[in-house]
Structures are given as structure tokens and as C-alpha cells.
Scaffold this motif. Structure first.
Motif, mmCIF file in Angstrom:
data_model
loop_
_atom_site.group_PDB
_atom_site.id
_atom_site.type_symbol
_atom_site.label_atom_id
_atom_site.label_comp_id
_atom_site.label_asym_id
_atom_site.label_seq_id
_atom_site.Cartn_x
_atom_site.Cartn_y
_atom_site.Cartn_z
ATOM 1 N N ILE A 121 0.946 -0.920 0.138
ATOM 2 C CA ILE A 121 -0.021 -0.065 -0.193
ATOM 3 C C ILE A 121 0.809 1.220 0.084
ATOM 4 C CG2 ILE A 121 -1.518 1.403 1.484
ATOM 5 C CD1 ILE A 121 -2.794 -1.421 2.246
ATOM 6 N N ASP A 124 2.424 1.807 -3.475
ATOM 7 C CA ASP A 124 1.425 2.139 -4.400
ATOM 8 C C ASP A 124 1.039 3.691 -3.939
ATOM 9 O OD1 ASP A 124 -1.168 1.677 -6.030
ATOM 10 O OD2 ASP A 124 -1.965 2.380 -4.478
ATOM 11 N N ILE A 125 1.094 4.237 -2.701
ATOM 12 C CA ILE A 125 0.860 5.667 -2.644
ATOM 13 C C ILE A 125 2.146 6.395 -3.141
ATOM 14 C CG2 ILE A 125 0.782 7.265 -0.877
ATOM 15 C CD1 ILE A 125 -1.047 5.131 0.682
ATOM 16 N N THR A 128 1.795 6.397 -7.052
ATOM 17 C CA THR A 128 1.126 7.391 -7.311
ATOM 18 C C THR A 128 1.544 8.861 -7.444
ATOM 19 O OG1 THR A 128 -0.974 6.115 -6.756
ATOM 20 C CG2 THR A 128 -1.299 8.550 -6.651
ATOM 21 N N LEU A 156 -1.851 10.361 3.384
ATOM 22 C CA LEU A 156 -2.485 9.365 3.064
ATOM 23 C C LEU A 156 -2.543 8.122 3.703
ATOM 24 C CD1 LEU A 156 -2.107 10.384 -0.833
ATOM 25 C CD2 LEU A 156 -4.035 10.381 0.313
ATOM 26 N N CYS A 157 -1.199 7.613 4.041
ATOM 27 C CA CYS A 157 -1.089 6.185 4.260
ATOM 28 C C CYS A 157 -1.907 5.758 5.510
ATOM 29 C CB CYS A 157 0.474 6.081 4.551
ATOM 30 S SG CYS A 157 1.273 6.490 6.053
ATOM 31 N N SER A 159 -5.107 6.746 5.833
ATOM 32 C CA SER A 159 -6.184 6.866 5.313
ATOM 33 C C SER A 159 -7.269 7.390 6.348
ATOM 34 C CB SER A 159 -6.728 5.239 5.019
ATOM 35 O OG SER A 159 -7.918 5.328 4.368
ATOM 36 N N ALA A 187 -5.110 12.256 -5.861
ATOM 37 C CA ALA A 187 -5.205 11.075 -4.611
ATOM 38 C C ALA A 187 -6.579 11.178 -4.107
ATOM 39 C CB ALA A 187 -4.208 11.734 -3.698
ATOM 40 N N TYR A 191 -8.208 7.422 -4.124
ATOM 41 C CA TYR A 191 -8.097 6.772 -2.600
ATOM 42 C C TYR A 191 -9.546 7.288 -2.019
ATOM 43 C CZ TYR A 191 -3.359 5.822 -3.739
ATOM 44 O OH TYR A 191 -2.275 5.406 -4.282
ATOM 45 N N ASN A 192 -10.355 7.872 -2.854
ATOM 46 C CA ASN A 192 -11.690 8.295 -2.319
ATOM 47 C C ASN A 192 -11.405 9.337 -0.812
ATOM 48 O OD1 ASN A 192 -14.478 8.891 -2.405
ATOM 49 N ND2 ASN A 192 -14.959 7.010 -0.897
ATOM 50 N N GLN A 193 -10.315 9.892 -1.270
ATOM 51 C CA GLN A 193 -9.915 10.658 0.388
ATOM 52 C C GLN A 193 -10.413 12.154 0.240
ATOM 53 O OE1 GLN A 193 -7.331 9.863 2.758
ATOM 54 N NE2 GLN A 193 -8.661 11.649 3.384
#
Ligand code: ADP
Ligand code: ADP
Length: 220
Positions: A121, A124-125, A128, A156-157, A159, A187, A191-193
Motif C-alpha cells: 500500500i 502504491d501511494i 501515485t 494518505l497512508c 487513510s 489522490a 483513494y476516495n480521500q
């Protein structure tokens, strides 16, 4: 339902003689995955709002619901836990620890929470954000843009429910500033963030899903 629901919050600084109404009965809602830009001149109340949303300060009146929970009346201990688990912070000065590598900086909030990161994960971030090759570098060995992208990865990590970015492009040249805000927008989508960015730079708001303007403590 909303990630953040702000109802009639007010904040006044000063004493009986001199009063500054930094926020005047403001109400706002923020949806999951939405990238909001808040623009306004210096002194308009942007940082005050962000500090209240970040639970670093309490409003004088009104309430803030984060994931449906009123965060205005919680104990300092509970707020510290909410900050650690539910809120990501991004600052103008990146706020990376100089003695740790980019990767170590990124996973620090997970480690501080007593957990172990899922390396896939994290990679991946980092991919991105275009900083996969920066993992072993120290902040002093990275450009400003790379440092800020590292700070975004760190936020982000975990979440978090919401990421609060205070003038994230303030120290960057135009090219890097555009790239950083474009990546924040990407992002948010990927990530629906939920992300809330405060800026005095109107152009930066072009990448946001929604732009709110604050003027003298009121949204206009
Ligand atoms: P912005 O982030 O848009 O520049 P701020 O939220 O920092 O605006 O400030 C809004 C108003 O509140 C300004 O008039 C500022 O001087 C005042 N203010 C902010 N923080 C404090 C504080 N800790 N003590 C006194 N006045 C403050
Ligand atoms: P604890 O008391 O649990 O050790 P803190 O409440 O000091 O932790 O901080 C929790 C998190 O909240 C920090 O990781 C940091 O990201 C954020 N935070 C704390 N204080 C501030 C501050 N003054 N400005 C911005 N972010 C802060």
C-alpha cells in the motif's frame, strides 16, 4: 452523510477592548472523497478554521461533527487520538523529520500508532505521487516538491477521515505548486480521500472539486 459537518461555528480572539471575530457563525459540510479549496485573503480566518477542524483549537460556539461525532466537547486525550487516527496534516514547510528517510517519514504515523505498515500500500501511494525512487533519501536530498509529495504520502497512508492542508504550495515555485495540487486532486479521486486545502493562491483552487471563499470570517 458527511465526513465533516460544521454548524454555526464562531471564534473570537482578544479581550473586552480589542476583539477580532476570526470566524462568524460559519456552516459547511464536506463529503467523502471531495477535494475542497478554501481561498481568502490573509487574515480572513482560513487558518483558524483549519485549526478548529484539526481539533487543535475549540470554537467559542457551534459544533463540528467528524464522522458524526461532535469533536468540540471531547477531552484532550480523546482529541489526540482522533488527530493520530482520523486527521492528516500537510503544512507549508513539509514538516518532515530530517534524520529519517522519506520512507521512514511516510510510515511514521502508522508506527506511532503501534501498527506495522503494509509495504504494498505504501509503495502504491508513493508510486501515485511519483516518489517511488525517493524512499531511501533524506529530506535534505530531495527537492521541495518531492518533500511535499512525501508529506502527502505520509498523510494518505493512515487513510484518515480528512486531510487538512494549510498553504501546501506556499514554498514551491509555480511548476511544483501545480504538480503538488494536481497530485492532491488525483489522490482524492483514487483513494476516495477527503481533502481540504487552504490557500491564498486563487490559481491553486482550479484543481479542486469545490472552491469556498472566506472573507472576514464569513463564507461568501
Ligand atoms: P488567515 O489564515 O486567513 O490568514 P487567520 O485565521 O490566521 O487568517 O486569522 C483570522 C483573524 O484572527 C486575523 O485577524 C488574525 O489576526 C486573528 N487571529 C488568529 N489567530 C489569533 C490568535 N491566536 N490570537 C489573536 N488573534 C488571532
Ligand atoms: P500525543 O499527545 O498523542 O503524543 P499530539 O496530540 O501532540 O500527540 O499530536 C498528535 C498529532 O496531531 C501529531 O502527530 C500531529 O500530526 C498533530 N498535531 C499536534 N499538535 C499539532 C500542532 N500544533 N499543529 C499541527 N498539528 C499538530
Amino acid at each position: 452523510s458527511y465526513v465533516l459537518q460544521v454548524s454555526d461555528i464562531s471564534k473570537t480572539y482578544g479581550n473586552d477592548k480589542i476583539k477580532v471575530h476570526a470566524l462568524k457563525k460559519s456552516s459547511l459540510t464536506f463529503s467523502q472523497g471531495e477535494f475542497t479549496a478554501i481561498i481568502g485573503k490573509s487574515g480572513s480566518g482560513k487558518s483558524t478554521l483549519l485549526r478548529i477542524l484539526g481539533t487543535l483549537e475549540r470554537p467559542d460556539a457551534g459544533e463540528v461533527l467528524l464522522d458524526g461525532e461532535n469533536i468540540c466537547r471531547l477531552s484532550d486525550k480523546k482529541l489526540s487520538e482522533i488527530r493520530r487516527r482520523k486527521i492528516g496534516f500537510i503544512y507549508q514547510d513539509y514538516s518532515l523529520f530530517p534524520e529519517y528517510t522519506a520512507y521512514e517519514n511516510i510510515v511514521m504515523p502508522i508506527h506511532l500508532d503501534g501498527r506495522t505498515e503494509n509495504k504494498h500500500i505504501i509503495k502504491d501511494i508513493m508510486n501515485t505521487l511519483g516518489i517511488l525512487s525517493c524512499g531511501d533519501r533524506f529530506p535534505a536530498e530531495m527537492s521541495g516538491g518531492e518533500q511535499q509529495r512525501t508529506a502527502i504520502a505520509r498523510a494518505l497512508c493512515i487513510s484518515p477521515s480528512v486531510i487538512l492542508a494549510d498553504e501546501p504550495t506556499g514554498n514551491l515555485d509555480a511548476e511544483n505548486a501545480n504538480e503538488v495540487v494536481m497530485l492532491m486532486s488525483k489522490a482524492a479521486r483514487l483513494y476516495n480521500q477527503t481533502i481540504i486545502m487552504v490557500t491564498h493562491d486563487r490559481q491553486m483552487a482550479d484543481y479542486a472539486d469545490r472552491v469556498l471563499k472566506i472573507c472576514d470570517g464569513m463564507f461568501v
